[in-house]
Write a protein that holds these residues in place. Sequence first.
Motif, PDB file in Angstrom:
ATOM      1  N   ARG A 104       0.819  -1.215   0.000  1.00  0.00           N
ATOM      2  CA  ARG A 104       0.000   0.000   0.000  1.00  0.00           C
ATOM      3  C   ARG A 104       0.850   1.261   0.000  1.00  0.00           C
ATOM      4  O   ARG A 104       0.329   2.374   0.069  1.00  0.00           O
ATOM      5  CB  ARG A 104      -0.957  -0.006   1.201  1.00  0.00           C
ATOM      6  N   ASP A 118      -3.169  -8.825   3.480  1.00  0.00           N
ATOM      7  CA  ASP A 118      -3.772  -7.548   3.112  1.00  0.00           C
ATOM      8  C   ASP A 118      -5.191  -7.506   3.635  1.00  0.00           C
ATOM      9  O   ASP A 118      -6.027  -8.350   3.284  1.00  0.00           O
ATOM     10  CB  ASP A 118      -3.770  -7.381   1.590  1.00  0.00           C
ATOM     11  N   ILE A 125       0.536 -11.442   1.639  1.00  0.00           N
ATOM     12  CA  ILE A 125       1.544 -10.496   1.181  1.00  0.00           C
ATOM     13  C   ILE A 125       2.927 -11.052   1.535  1.00  0.00           C
ATOM     14  O   ILE A 125       3.210 -11.330   2.699  1.00  0.00           O
ATOM     15  CB  ILE A 125       1.372  -9.109   1.836  1.00  0.00           C
TER      16      ILE A 125
END
Length: 408
Positions: A104, A118, A125
């Motif tokens: 992000r 996530d 991730i």
Amino acid sequence: MPFFLKFKSTILCLSICFLACGQKQKSSTNESNSISTEVSKKDILVGANQTQEYLPIITNKKIGIVANQTSVIFKKEGYTHLVDSLLSLQIQIKKVFSPEHGFRGKVDAGEKVKDGIDTQTGLQITSLYGKNRKPTQNQLKGLDLIIFDIQDVGVRFYTYIATLQYVMESCAEAEIPIVVLDRPNPNGHYVDGPTMRVEHTNFLGLQTIPLVYGMTIGEYATMINEENWLANETKAELKVITLANYSHESDYSIPIRPSPNLPNDQSINLYPSLGLFEGTNINAGRGTEFQFQRYGASFLDSTAFRFTFTPQPNFGSKYPKEKGLNCFGEDLSAYQKMDSISLQWIIKAYNNCNEKDKFFNTSGFTKHAGTEKLQAQIEAGLSEMEIKASWQTDLERFKLIRSKYLIY
């Protein structure tokens, strides 16, 4: 038959009405489950928008994606994230690999990125800026294909091209194809700067290329492959999804910060020049809202620099250099667009430094410059013209190699 041709004719129709509403903004409750990728015919189309080229390749495959906050598909108004959009089409995304700054894009420069889940998608991730920077074979296990889609800014010490090379190496070793969705290079209109020396290669520069290399990330991926830069001179099974309506002279404004401390076009354009301050003890705007648009330090001569600022911890910079100190320097937020690297600011800062032994972080500066020579030239009092003249032979040699891989 090559992998990329197997499904070419089967699913082209899927791309016509692509793609689901993702995380751009909260969607209207009466919005349909698909969003057209149609944009103006004059607009630059990024690789992610060329859905007809890659949907046939990835359908019915177990996919890993190397992505961050810039991995988006543009539409007439706004954008949707690639991951959200592909999930909405039932594409089997099994894992997201995150580069420096995280998936992000909120992690400080140099700060390790952790593995995790996530929260918006529930996807696993896997960090490529933590325990390992090259995907392990175990991390690729069970995947049929990797998509790489990250916005680059065309500067050697910006770490996304190093991540690209390591991902390509792992894919080659695992015999997994990789699809690179190309994006414009906002600094793609010139080639300049000192060339990395072999003995100094590191994650801030894995190859002997100039500081500014003037290629899109798709072009660069092809060069990595064809110049045998992967480990053991292996080759990845590479497919680049190209841009439309783009040339290296195109103006391109990145609508999303490619990293926390590149907030706008001005910072991105000045980054090749002011980024050299990263290897010094001079603050280059971190800890302010004008990152890479100013520079200064408390130990620069206040009679030579009238502009002052005080760095404080903020988004993207928990521990800025010179935190809380009154820094003397220059404001470049309104400076004209650059089409070359400028050394005038680092030379001026060094010449007007009250404590020259504090100026350079020698190890860090060599990693950024790619050579010990630049620091020695600045300390010896060479002019910008003299220093840049010493780059020219290497630049011409690189341009010949680069010319073989230019798409646009």
